[in-house]
Every structure is written in structure tokens, then in C-alpha cells.
Design a protein around this motif. Structure first.
Motif, PDB file in Angstrom:
ATOM      1  N   ARG A 121       2.694   8.538  18.890  1.00 36.92           N
ATOM      2  CA  ARG A 121       3.641   7.579  19.468  1.00 36.92           C
ATOM      3  C   ARG A 121       5.079   8.091  19.411  1.00 36.92           C
ATOM      4  NH1 ARG A 121       0.606   2.811  16.392  1.00 36.92           N
ATOM      5  NH2 ARG A 121       1.253   4.147  14.708  1.00 36.92           N
ATOM      6  N   ILE A 122       5.232   9.362  19.827  1.00 38.32           N
ATOM      7  CA  ILE A 122       6.560   9.967  19.859  1.00 38.32           C
ATOM      8  C   ILE A 122       6.733  10.815  21.115  1.00 38.32           C
ATOM      9  CG2 ILE A 122       6.908  10.010  17.355  1.00 38.32           C
ATOM     10  CD1 ILE A 122       6.209  13.009  17.413  1.00 38.32           C
TER      11      ILE A 122
ATOM     12  N   THR B 119       8.166   6.209  20.507  1.00 38.58           N
ATOM     13  CA  THR B 119       7.838   5.497  21.743  1.00 38.58           C
ATOM     14  C   THR B 119       7.210   4.139  21.434  1.00 38.58           C
ATOM     15  OG1 THR B 119       5.694   6.620  21.877  1.00 38.58           O
ATOM     16  CG2 THR B 119       7.539   7.625  23.075  1.00 38.58           C
ATOM     17  N   ASP B 120       7.092   3.837  20.152  1.00 38.70           N
ATOM     18  CA  ASP B 120       6.486   2.593  19.699  1.00 38.70           C
ATOM     19  C   ASP B 120       7.115   2.250  18.350  1.00 38.70           C
ATOM     20  OD1 ASP B 120       4.581   1.052  18.003  1.00 38.70           O
ATOM     21  OD2 ASP B 120       3.241   1.215  19.720  1.00 38.70           O
ATOM     22  N   HIS B 121       7.458   1.009  18.133  1.00 39.88           N
ATOM     23  CA  HIS B 121       8.131   0.640  16.880  1.00 39.88           C
ATOM     24  C   HIS B 121       7.221   0.721  15.656  1.00 39.88           C
ATOM     25  CE1 HIS B 121       6.508  -3.263  18.174  1.00 39.88           C
ATOM     26  NE2 HIS B 121       6.540  -3.613  16.897  1.00 39.88           N
ATOM     27  N   HIS B 122       5.923   0.994  15.856  1.00 40.91           N
ATOM     28  CA  HIS B 122       5.001   1.161  14.737  1.00 40.91           C
ATOM     29  C   HIS B 122       4.820   2.635  14.354  1.00 40.91           C
ATOM     30  CE1 HIS B 122       3.894  -3.021  14.573  1.00 40.91           C
ATOM     31  NE2 HIS B 122       3.590  -3.016  15.857  1.00 40.91           N
TER      32      HIS B 122
ATOM     33  N   ARG C 181       9.537   3.944  11.830  1.00 42.45           N
ATOM     34  CA  ARG C 181       9.647   3.420  10.456  1.00 42.45           C
ATOM     35  C   ARG C 181      10.643   4.248   9.639  1.00 42.45           C
ATOM     36  NH1 ARG C 181       3.923   3.211  10.956  1.00 42.45           N
ATOM     37  NH2 ARG C 181       3.726   4.812   9.360  1.00 42.45           N
ATOM     38  N   PHE C 182      10.647   5.568   9.846  1.00 42.37           N
ATOM     39  CA  PHE C 182      11.594   6.441   9.154  1.00 42.37           C
ATOM     40  C   PHE C 182      13.027   6.036   9.498  1.00 42.37           C
ATOM     41  CE2 PHE C 182      14.393  10.110   9.091  1.00 42.37           C
ATOM     42  CZ  PHE C 182      14.143  10.687   7.862  1.00 42.37           C
ATOM     43  N   ILE C 183      13.315   5.879  10.788  1.00 45.48           N
ATOM     44  CA  ILE C 183      14.670   5.523  11.219  1.00 45.48           C
ATOM     45  C   ILE C 183      15.060   4.147  10.689  1.00 45.48           C
ATOM     46  CG2 ILE C 183      16.083   4.949  13.242  1.00 45.48           C
ATOM     47  CD1 ILE C 183      14.684   7.284  14.697  1.00 45.48           C
ATOM     48  N   ALA C 184      14.130   3.206  10.704  1.00 41.35           N
ATOM     49  CA  ALA C 184      14.424   1.861  10.188  1.00 41.35           C
ATOM     50  C   ALA C 184      14.792   1.911   8.709  1.00 41.35           C
ATOM     51  CB  ALA C 184      13.231   0.934  10.415  1.00 41.35           C
ATOM     52  N   LYS C 185      14.150   2.792   7.966  1.00 41.11           N
ATOM     53  CA  LYS C 185      14.369   2.874   6.522  1.00 41.11           C
ATOM     54  C   LYS C 185      15.561   3.768   6.158  1.00 41.11           C
ATOM     55  CE  LYS C 185      11.882   3.925   2.253  1.00 41.11           C
ATOM     56  NZ  LYS C 185      10.602   4.359   1.680  1.00 41.11           N
TER      57      LYS C 185
ATOM     58  N   PRO D 183      -2.947  16.623   1.081  1.00 37.16           N
ATOM     59  CA  PRO D 183      -2.317  16.512   2.397  1.00 37.16           C
ATOM     60  C   PRO D 183      -2.967  15.409   3.219  1.00 37.16           C
ATOM     61  CG  PRO D 183      -3.642  18.514   2.247  1.00 37.16           C
ATOM     62  CD  PRO D 183      -3.692  17.852   0.912  1.00 37.16           C
ATOM     63  N   GLY D 184      -2.254  14.991   4.269  1.00 39.40           N
ATOM     64  CA  GLY D 184      -2.806  14.009   5.188  1.00 39.40           C
ATOM     65  C   GLY D 184      -3.895  14.620   6.046  1.00 39.40           C
ATOM     66  N   SER D 185      -4.406  13.848   6.952  1.00 38.67           N
ATOM     67  CA  SER D 185      -5.440  14.316   7.872  1.00 38.67           C
ATOM     68  C   SER D 185      -4.880  15.375   8.815  1.00 38.67           C
ATOM     69  CB  SER D 185      -5.953  13.146   8.712  1.00 38.67           C
ATOM     70  OG  SER D 185      -6.482  12.156   7.894  1.00 38.67           O
ATOM     71  N   LEU D 186      -5.764  16.206   9.319  1.00 41.19           N
ATOM     72  CA  LEU D 186      -5.373  17.151  10.368  1.00 41.19           C
ATOM     73  C   LEU D 186      -5.183  16.370  11.658  1.00 41.19           C
ATOM     74  CD1 LEU D 186      -7.703  20.234   9.843  1.00 41.19           C
ATOM     75  CD2 LEU D 186      -5.238  20.121   9.499  1.00 41.19           C
ATOM     76  N   ILE D 187      -4.078  16.633  12.340  1.00 41.55           N
ATOM     77  CA  ILE D 187      -3.809  15.971  13.613  1.00 41.55           C
ATOM     78  C   ILE D 187      -3.340  17.007  14.621  1.00 41.55           C
ATOM     79  CG2 ILE D 187      -3.301  13.708  12.623  1.00 41.55           C
ATOM     80  CD1 ILE D 187      -0.338  14.336  12.808  1.00 41.55           C
ATOM     81  N   ASN D 188      -3.388  16.627  15.881  1.00 40.97           N
ATOM     82  CA  ASN D 188      -2.884  17.491  16.947  1.00 40.97           C
ATOM     83  C   ASN D 188      -1.391  17.273  17.080  1.00 40.97           C
ATOM     84  OD1 ASN D 188      -5.438  18.502  17.645  1.00 40.97           O
ATOM     85  ND2 ASN D 188      -5.844  16.670  18.840  1.00 40.97           N
ATOM     86  N   GLY D 189      -0.634  18.363  16.936  1.00 43.76           N
ATOM     87  CA  GLY D 189       0.809  18.298  17.071  1.00 43.76           C
ATOM     88  C   GLY D 189       1.258  18.816  18.419  1.00 43.76           C
ATOM     89  N   ALA D 190       2.541  19.000  18.556  1.00 45.23           N
ATOM     90  CA  ALA D 190       3.113  19.521  19.794  1.00 45.23           C
ATOM     91  C   ALA D 190       2.662  20.954  20.020  1.00 45.23           C
ATOM     92  CB  ALA D 190       4.636  19.459  19.720  1.00 45.23           C
TER      93      ALA D 190
END
Length: 144
Positions: free
Chosen positions: A43-44, A62-65, A70-74, A103-110
Motif C-alpha cells: 500500500r505504497i 496509498t492507504d492510511h493503514h 502509521r510511521f508518519i502518524a507516529k 525477521p518479518g516475512s519475506l515479501i516482494n519489494g520494489a
């Protein structure tokens, strides 16, 4: 670690608006703009700039969730993470788990990269991303 990171791949900077922040990086700092990519799963939207051997990524939610929203809000706009390019990311994750770093899960990045993030609590407050190039760059240095 037996196989240290190859290099700093990029620095992610959380911004409220790429459109508003991009002129500063292009016109004031003179960094070449490389393009924009949407990553719906995170969502970015990401704008890429070249800073020599390290890229900057301007991250816009691209989504407030999203995690960036959340980083910017905090914390407000600013450096979100530092990404290190590694070989064999799955082996690196197994090695980290043996050291009680989860570490977190593996995800697809840019750019077709496979990425994972390390909890900033174990690195003194810095969000670390590990990324492995999983597609080949084209003739412009961008991934296919």
C-alpha cells in the motif's frame, strides 16, 4: 554473519506526498530521478532517486493503514529504513533466527526484490531491510 551484506542498497524516506517532496531532491540536491513504482501489497508508492552507489526511495502511503502511513502518524516524515543488499536471503534469515533475531516475512519489494525487515527494537531504533535481487537489471540499471 558468515556472508556480510554486499552494500547499502537504499535508504527509504517516508513522505506525505512524493509530488511535494520530489522537487527538493531533484532540484535542490540535484539527484537524478529514476522513476515511480506502486507496490499494492504494501500500500505504497515509491519514487526512486540515484545518490551515487545508493538510491533514495521516497515512500508515500496509498492507504492510511499502511506501515508508512502509521510511521508518519507516529514519527512524522523522515528516514524510514536502511536497506542492505544480501545474497541468499533465505539462508540469512535462518542464520538470524539462530541468533534470536526474528525477521518479518519475506515479501516482494520494489524492482522485483525479495525483502524482509528486522525489528528496530534489536538495532537501537533503526528499521533494517534486507533485500535480495531476484530479477535482472535492464540496460538502464533498473530491473525487468
Amino acid at each position: 554473519m558468515n556472508d556480510p551484506p554486499k552494500k547499502i542498497d537504499h535508504i527509504g524516506i517516508a513522505v506525505r506526498s512524493i509530488e511535494e517532496r520530489l522537487p527538493y531532491y531533484e532540484q535542490v540536491l540535484g539527484l537524478p530521478f529514476l522513476g515511480i513504482e506502486s507496490i499494492p501489497s504494501q500500500r505504497i508508492k515509491v519514487a526512486f532517486l540515484s545518490a551515487g552507489n545508493v538510491n533514495l526511495e521516497l515512500l508515500e502511503a496509498t492507504d492510511h493503514h499502511s506501515t508508512v502511513a502509521r510511521f508518519i502518524a507516529k514519527k512524522g516524515e523522515g528516514i524510514h529504513h536502511i536497506a542492505f543488499q544480501v545474497n541468499h536471503i533465505q539462508a540469512r534469515i535462518r542464520e538470524l533466527k539462530k541468533q534470536s533475531v526474528h525477521p518479518g516475512s519475506l515479501i516482494n519489494g520494489a524492482h522485483g526484490q525479495t525483502v524482509t525487515f528486522l525489528n528496530p527494537k534489536v538495532s537501537g531504533g533503526v528499521l533494517i531491510e534486507l533485500c535480495e535481487q531476484t530479477t535482472l537489471p535492464n540496460e538502464n540499471g533498473r530491473n525487468r
